[in-house]
Design a protein around this motif. Structure first.
Motif, mmCIF file in Angstrom:
data_model
loop_
_atom_site.group_PDB
_atom_site.id
_atom_site.type_symbol
_atom_site.label_atom_id
_atom_site.label_comp_id
_atom_site.label_asym_id
_atom_site.label_seq_id
_atom_site.Cartn_x
_atom_site.Cartn_y
_atom_site.Cartn_z
ATOM 1 N N ARG A 129 0.832 -1.185 0.000
ATOM 2 C CA ARG A 129 0.000 0.000 0.000
ATOM 3 C C ARG A 129 0.878 1.250 0.000
ATOM 4 O O ARG A 129 1.989 1.234 0.520
ATOM 5 C CB ARG A 129 -0.900 0.023 1.242
ATOM 6 C CG ARG A 129 -1.990 -1.035 1.233
ATOM 7 C CD ARG A 129 -3.091 -0.650 0.296
ATOM 8 N NE ARG A 129 -4.088 -1.701 0.165
ATOM 9 C CZ ARG A 129 -4.932 -1.764 -0.844
ATOM 10 N NH1 ARG A 129 -4.896 -0.857 -1.797
ATOM 11 N NH2 ARG A 129 -5.818 -2.730 -0.907
ATOM 12 N N PHE A 130 0.349 2.333 -0.577
ATOM 13 C CA PHE A 130 1.080 3.592 -0.642
ATOM 14 C C PHE A 130 0.206 4.707 -0.068
ATOM 15 O O PHE A 130 -1.006 4.753 -0.316
ATOM 16 C CB PHE A 130 1.464 3.926 -2.086
ATOM 17 C CG PHE A 130 2.450 2.963 -2.677
ATOM 18 C CD1 PHE A 130 3.817 3.231 -2.659
ATOM 19 C CD2 PHE A 130 2.020 1.766 -3.239
ATOM 20 C CE1 PHE A 130 4.730 2.334 -3.200
ATOM 21 C CE2 PHE A 130 2.923 0.859 -3.786
ATOM 22 C CZ PHE A 130 4.280 1.147 -3.756
ATOM 23 N N ALA A 131 0.825 5.594 0.683
ATOM 24 C CA ALA A 131 0.088 6.695 1.309
ATOM 25 C C ALA A 131 -0.043 7.869 0.348
ATOM 26 O O ALA A 131 0.795 8.082 -0.536
ATOM 27 C CB ALA A 131 0.812 7.145 2.579
ATOM 28 N N HIS A 132 -1.101 8.624 0.561
ATOM 29 C CA HIS A 132 -1.339 9.842 -0.207
ATOM 30 C C HIS A 132 -0.853 11.059 0.575
ATOM 31 O O HIS A 132 -0.720 11.019 1.807
ATOM 32 C CB HIS A 132 -2.833 9.991 -0.502
ATOM 33 C CG HIS A 132 -3.375 8.951 -1.425
ATOM 34 N ND1 HIS A 132 -3.213 9.002 -2.782
ATOM 35 C CD2 HIS A 132 -4.076 7.807 -1.177
ATOM 36 C CE1 HIS A 132 -3.800 7.967 -3.347
ATOM 37 N NE2 HIS A 132 -4.321 7.212 -2.392
ATOM 38 N N LEU A 133 -0.608 12.133 -0.122
ATOM 39 C CA LEU A 133 -0.229 13.392 0.508
ATOM 40 C C LEU A 133 -1.296 13.840 1.507
ATOM 41 O O LEU A 133 -2.495 13.654 1.276
ATOM 42 C CB LEU A 133 -0.068 14.487 -0.544
ATOM 43 C CG LEU A 133 1.100 14.375 -1.533
ATOM 44 C CD1 LEU A 133 0.898 15.360 -2.678
ATOM 45 C CD2 LEU A 133 2.427 14.629 -0.839
ATOM 46 N N THR A 134 -0.854 14.438 2.596
ATOM 47 C CA THR A 134 -1.784 15.062 3.535
ATOM 48 C C THR A 134 -2.143 16.460 3.016
ATOM 49 O O THR A 134 -1.459 17.024 2.154
ATOM 50 C CB THR A 134 -1.156 15.190 4.931
ATOM 51 O OG1 THR A 134 -0.049 16.117 4.847
ATOM 52 C CG2 THR A 134 -0.661 13.843 5.437
ATOM 53 N N TRP A 135 -3.205 17.035 3.587
ATOM 54 C CA TRP A 135 -3.542 18.407 3.216
ATOM 55 C C TRP A 135 -2.406 19.363 3.576
ATOM 56 O O TRP A 135 -2.136 20.334 2.858
ATOM 57 C CB TRP A 135 -4.832 18.838 3.921
ATOM 58 C CG TRP A 135 -6.068 18.089 3.503
ATOM 59 C CD1 TRP A 135 -6.878 17.334 4.302
ATOM 60 C CD2 TRP A 135 -6.650 18.041 2.183
ATOM 61 N NE1 TRP A 135 -7.914 16.814 3.555
ATOM 62 C CE2 TRP A 135 -7.808 17.230 2.263
ATOM 63 C CE3 TRP A 135 -6.302 18.593 0.948
ATOM 64 C CZ2 TRP A 135 -8.620 16.960 1.164
ATOM 65 C CZ3 TRP A 135 -7.114 18.331 -0.152
ATOM 66 C CH2 TRP A 135 -8.243 17.533 -0.047
ATOM 67 N N ARG A 136 -1.724 19.083 4.683
ATOM 68 C CA ARG A 136 -0.590 19.933 5.079
ATOM 69 C C ARG A 136 0.522 19.879 4.032
ATOM 70 O O ARG A 136 1.119 20.904 3.696
ATOM 71 C CB ARG A 136 -0.063 19.488 6.438
ATOM 72 C CG ARG A 136 1.118 20.331 6.941
ATOM 73 C CD ARG A 136 1.606 19.846 8.295
ATOM 74 N NE ARG A 136 0.582 19.996 9.313
ATOM 75 C CZ ARG A 136 0.728 19.631 10.574
ATOM 76 N NH1 ARG A 136 1.865 19.071 10.987
ATOM 77 N NH2 ARG A 136 -0.250 19.822 11.449
ATOM 78 N N ASP A 137 0.809 18.683 3.522
ATOM 79 C CA ASP A 137 1.803 18.549 2.455
ATOM 80 C C ASP A 137 1.414 19.397 1.248
ATOM 81 O O ASP A 137 2.246 20.104 0.654
ATOM 82 C CB ASP A 137 1.916 17.087 1.996
ATOM 83 C CG ASP A 137 2.456 16.154 3.056
ATOM 84 O OD1 ASP A 137 3.300 16.582 3.852
ATOM 85 O OD2 ASP A 137 2.039 14.973 3.070
ATOM 86 N N MET A 138 0.155 19.296 0.877
ATOM 87 C CA MET A 138 -0.314 20.013 -0.314
ATOM 88 C C MET A 138 -0.221 21.516 -0.118
ATOM 89 O O MET A 138 0.219 22.247 -1.023
ATOM 90 C CB MET A 138 -1.753 19.594 -0.631
ATOM 91 C CG MET A 138 -1.896 18.158 -1.105
ATOM 92 S SD MET A 138 -3.618 17.763 -1.496
ATOM 93 C CE MET A 138 -3.898 16.349 -0.427
ATOM 94 N N ARG A 139 -0.622 21.986 1.051
ATOM 95 C CA ARG A 139 -0.531 23.432 1.312
ATOM 96 C C ARG A 139 0.912 23.919 1.226
ATOM 97 O O ARG A 139 1.197 24.997 0.683
ATOM 98 C CB ARG A 139 -1.131 23.756 2.674
ATOM 99 C CG ARG A 139 -2.654 23.746 2.704
ATOM 100 C CD ARG A 139 -3.179 24.380 3.987
ATOM 101 N NE ARG A 139 -2.800 23.606 5.165
ATOM 102 C CZ ARG A 139 -3.521 22.629 5.689
ATOM 103 N NH1 ARG A 139 -4.664 22.289 5.129
ATOM 104 N NH2 ARG A 139 -3.120 21.996 6.769
ATOM 105 N N ALA A 140 1.835 23.112 1.754
ATOM 106 C CA ALA A 140 3.245 23.522 1.751
ATOM 107 C C ALA A 140 3.773 23.689 0.335
ATOM 108 O O ALA A 140 4.446 24.685 0.018
ATOM 109 C CB ALA A 140 4.084 22.491 2.510
ATOM 110 N N TRP A 141 3.487 22.726 -0.532
ATOM 111 C CA TRP A 141 4.007 22.808 -1.895
ATOM 112 C C TRP A 141 3.231 23.806 -2.742
ATOM 113 O O TRP A 141 3.780 24.408 -3.670
ATOM 114 C CB TRP A 141 4.049 21.429 -2.522
ATOM 115 C CG TRP A 141 5.212 20.655 -1.984
ATOM 116 C CD1 TRP A 141 5.204 19.712 -1.005
ATOM 117 C CD2 TRP A 141 6.578 20.829 -2.363
ATOM 118 N NE1 TRP A 141 6.490 19.274 -0.750
ATOM 119 C CE2 TRP A 141 7.347 19.944 -1.576
ATOM 120 C CE3 TRP A 141 7.229 21.635 -3.300
ATOM 121 C CZ2 TRP A 141 8.730 19.852 -1.693
ATOM 122 C CZ3 TRP A 141 8.608 21.550 -3.421
ATOM 123 C CH2 TRP A 141 9.343 20.668 -2.621
#
Length: 269
Positions: free
Chosen positions: A118-130
């Motif tokens: 299984r692979f994890a998806h980006l968190t909302w915090r990750d997305m906001r940072a980038w």
């Protein structure tokens, strides 16, 4: 707009996983291979387009330059924050990343676990940072990643609307684009996208016929050469991509089996 009268689109690459971990599927590209591909594109004088520039190209309001392309990522996997986004930033490139909104920060339990991984998806915090760094723009890949062409009308509308709403709330952006899961979109899905407020819809390995809600992209799979989508091998790559995309129906069948009575319904967790 007819195929003959369609605006000229730039090459649009579509990646999925950029991961060190191996799996049995074809969508994973190793970090080393991805870095080499971006380096080759940068050395060749290519520049990446923003979502607004892509929209202008698709609508015929802007001509695509001879060394312009777009880089997109489907599924928004967490490995992108370590292995893909920093590479893009180092070369002055940007990208568009499509989010399976119900699975932000969670494992990809909507997908078949090829090889048991299984692979994890980006968190909302990750997305906001980038997003704040100006490297990546985020848009919709529906709420749960179903094959929209197999759903009832109301379910299609809910998938598109909920994903758009949740991404806009989490990232404080106006979501104008959707990537259809598995690239599957017929006239009904395109019209549903328009009705939901999307200006662009992205498919995979298709033909460009002038509809901004059916913009084809070039999938980049494990066998891609160092210069994907724009090199001499692009026509051969496309044939392989068409075949691989058709094989993705297996994930949809698996999703349906899980959703049957007695099966395990797809979880939002």
């Amino acid at each position: 707009m007819s195929a003959r009268g369609a605006a000229l689109l730039p090459p649009i690459l579509c990646y999925h996983k950029v991961e060190r971990r191996h799996e049995l599927g074809v969508t994973r590209v190793s970090p080393r291979r991805f870095a080499r591909q971006v380096e080759r594109l940068a050395a060749g004088g290519w520049r990446t387009l923003t979502l607004a520039e892509l929209e202008a190209c698709a609508s015929g309001r802007r001509a695509a330059g001879p060394r312009e392309l777009a880089i997109t990522f489907d599924d928004a996997y967490r490995g992108l924050r370590e292995h893909a986004f920093p590479v893009l930033r180092a070369h002055g490139f940007g990208a568009l990343c499509f989010v399976v909104s119900d699975y932000a920060g969670r494992l990809n339990r909507w997908d078949v676990a090829y090889g048991g991984r299984r692979f994890a998806h980006l968190t909302w915090r990750d997305m906001r940072a980038w997003q704040e760094r100006g490297v990546v723009e985020f848009a919709s890949h529906t709420a749960t990643h179903p094959r929209l062409t197999w759903l009832a009308d109301g379910d299609v509308e809910r998938e598109l609307a909920r994903s758009k709403r949740d991404i806009e709330r989490a990232l404080d952006v106006h979501v104008r684009a959707v990537s259809y899961p598995f690239g599957a979109a017929r006239a009904r899905e395109r019209e549903a996208g328009r009705a939901a407020g999307y200006a662009l819809g992205f498919t995979l390995a298709g033909r460009w016929r002038g509809d901004p809600l059916a913009v084809p992209r070039h999938p980049v799979y494990v066998w891609a050469p160092p210069l994907p989508g724009v090199g001499l091998l692009a026509p051969i790559e496309r044939l392989g991509a068409v075949a691989a995309n058709r094989c993705a129906v297996g994930t949809t069948l698996w999703q349906r089996l899980r959703a049957r009575p007695g099966g395990s319904a797809p979880s939002r967790a």
